[in-house]
Design a protein around this motif. Structure first.
Motif, mmCIF file in Angstrom:
data_model
loop_
_atom_site.group_PDB
_atom_site.id
_atom_site.type_symbol
_atom_site.label_atom_id
_atom_site.label_comp_id
_atom_site.label_asym_id
_atom_site.label_seq_id
_atom_site.Cartn_x
_atom_site.Cartn_y
_atom_site.Cartn_z
ATOM 1 N N THR A 37 -6.894 9.081 -5.036
ATOM 2 C CA THR A 37 -5.512 8.405 -5.495
ATOM 3 C C THR A 37 -5.706 7.729 -6.756
ATOM 4 N N GLY A 72 -8.740 2.104 -6.144
ATOM 5 C CA GLY A 72 -9.911 1.834 -4.384
ATOM 6 C C GLY A 72 -10.538 2.662 -3.835
ATOM 7 N N TRP A 92 -13.711 6.227 -1.029
ATOM 8 C CA TRP A 92 -12.576 6.150 -1.713
ATOM 9 C C TRP A 92 -11.282 5.982 -0.672
ATOM 10 N N THR A 93 -9.640 5.816 -1.562
ATOM 11 C CA THR A 93 -8.892 6.548 -0.774
ATOM 12 C C THR A 93 -8.842 7.737 -0.715
ATOM 13 N N GLN A 125 -3.537 9.568 1.057
ATOM 14 C CA GLN A 125 -4.145 7.962 1.984
ATOM 15 C C GLN A 125 -4.719 7.849 3.056
ATOM 16 N N VAL A 138 -9.041 7.028 4.471
ATOM 17 C CA VAL A 138 -10.258 6.890 3.696
ATOM 18 C C VAL A 138 -11.737 7.084 3.948
ATOM 19 N N THR A 193 -4.483 4.020 4.641
ATOM 20 C CA THR A 193 -4.634 3.421 3.592
ATOM 21 C C THR A 193 -3.513 2.733 2.342
ATOM 22 N N SER A 194 -3.186 2.051 2.325
ATOM 23 C CA SER A 194 -2.154 2.441 0.357
ATOM 24 C C SER A 194 -2.843 2.765 -0.349
ATOM 25 N N MET A 225 -10.454 -1.826 -2.390
ATOM 26 C CA MET A 225 -11.631 -1.748 -1.040
ATOM 27 C C MET A 225 -12.730 -2.422 -1.214
ATOM 28 N N TRP A 232 -10.193 -2.576 3.364
ATOM 29 C CA TRP A 232 -8.612 -1.854 2.563
ATOM 30 C C TRP A 232 -7.858 -1.934 2.963
#
Length: 363
Positions: free
Chosen positions: A17, A21, A36-37, A41, A43, A65-66, A71, A85
């Motif tokens: 994303t 993140g 990273w995200t 969503q 991880v 994750t959002s 993060m 996160w």
């Protein structure tokens, strides 16, 4: 031989994303880790050992994750790593790894504890302890600490309405018996708090209202035990923000400054910072034209800004992560945005080795 940055592609387009993140660390001098995200969503992560190639792994599955949350990561001892996160429903999630084992996940704060676009900061001031902080869903400043052999314990540093829920947060431990925390206030001020062993958290203000973007990132380092440095995205009403900083030397007051008149920033960019040697500091952020920018400082000189990656290569809302695994090297990572050479949602990296030239100088 002249020094220059060398870029590479760590993950292809639509792997991540395009938000803040992203986190990185180097637990030993011959290894690096970045997370990273993921686009779904999850991880995601990748690790590198000297002499080998980057290897990717997944820490948490899709939906964990959002989309837009921050993060943070630390390594408290060489054989262990910790990652945190923002969960998909506003929780604070964590995972730990010990050498020879697998990643294990846990939850620190339940759903609804934090804004889905919030940020996290973390430090390990001593090998047997961890500390993390986040901005609560109501604008409070929340924290949790862990001591070896015990459980995570939560506490509050500032009440509801004290912080911008999407604003930056940063922390350092300059000496084992002290910690420092900073955040963007609800009205764009720059706020801080410090803790000394045996005492309570004490709050103070570095910059007044309308000094910082309520959507921008923040970073900090302590290059020597008697000094602190922080940076934030300046307040703006348009598409270009300033990048501002402040420093403190033991026995003195906080002093504010601007990195460079032409060092514009995206109002929502994340910031990364390292001090690879006691007499130098480096910072990176995403500029208003979505190129990654950098600036370096050497003792006795002034801050010098430079273009770190091409215009359009970064995400306007994206994060930047950085480490210095050895004193003569720097590593950075960022998320590609629309127009990035390797495509949107790619994970890009760059490395620099010291050959007697400053990190931003071109050979």
């Amino acid at each position: 031989m002249c020094a220059s940055w060398h870029e590479y592609n760590l993950a292809p387009e639509r792997s991540a994303t395009d938000t803040r993140g992203i986190a990185a660390l180097s637990r030993i001098s011959t290894s690096m880790e970045v997370w990273w995200t993921g686009i779904n969503q999850s991880v995601e992560g990748a690790f590198w050992y000297e002499g080998g190639q980057w290897t990717r792994q997944q820490i948490a599955p899709s939906g964990s994750t959002s989309v837009s949350g921050g993060m943070a990561a630390v390594s408290r001892i060489p054989g262990s790593m910790e990652l945190w996160w923002i969960g998909a429903n506003g929780s604070v999630e964590g995972a730990y790894w010990y050498e020879g084992g697998q990643w294990s996940r846990y939850q620190i704060a339940p759903n609804g504890s934090v804004n889905n676009e919030g940020n996290i900061a973390a430090v390990s001031r001593i090998p047997g302890s961890l500390e993390i902080w986040w901005i609560g869903a109501n604008g409070s400043v929340e924290g949790a600490h862990w001591y070896e052999g015990g459980q995570w314990t939560r506490y509050q540093i500032a009440p509801g309405g004290s912080a911008a829920v999407r604003g930056g947060v940063a922390a350092v431990s300059r000496i084992p018996g002290s910690m420092e925390l900073w955040w963007v206030g609800a009205n764009g001020s720059v706020e801080g708090a410090y803790w000394y062993e045996g005492g309570q958290w004490s709050r103070y203000r570095i910059a007044p209202d309308r000094s910082a973007s309520v959507n921008g990132g923040m970073a900090a380092v302590s290059r020597i035990p008697g000094s602190l440095e922080i940076w934030w995205v300046g307040e703006t009403g348009g598409a270009i923000a300033a990048l501002d900083g402040a420093y403190w030397y033991e026995g003195g007051q906080w002093t504010r400054y601007r990195i460079a008149p032409d060092a514009g920033a995206s109002p929502s960019t994340g910031i990364a910072a390292v001090s690879r040697i006691p007499g130098s500091m480096e910072i990176w952020w995403v500029g208003p034209q979505r190129g990654v920018k950098g600036a370096y400082w050497y003792e006795g000189g002034k801050w010098t800004a430079y273009q770190h990656s091409a215009f359009g290569s970064g995400a306007a809302y994206g994060g930047v992560a950085a480490v210095s695994r050895i004193s003569g090297s720097l590593e950075t990572w960022w998320i590609g945005g629309e127009g990035a050479p390797k495509g949107p949602g790619s994970v890009q990296g760059a490395y620099w080795y010291d050959t007697g030239q400053a990190a931003g100088e071109k050979g």
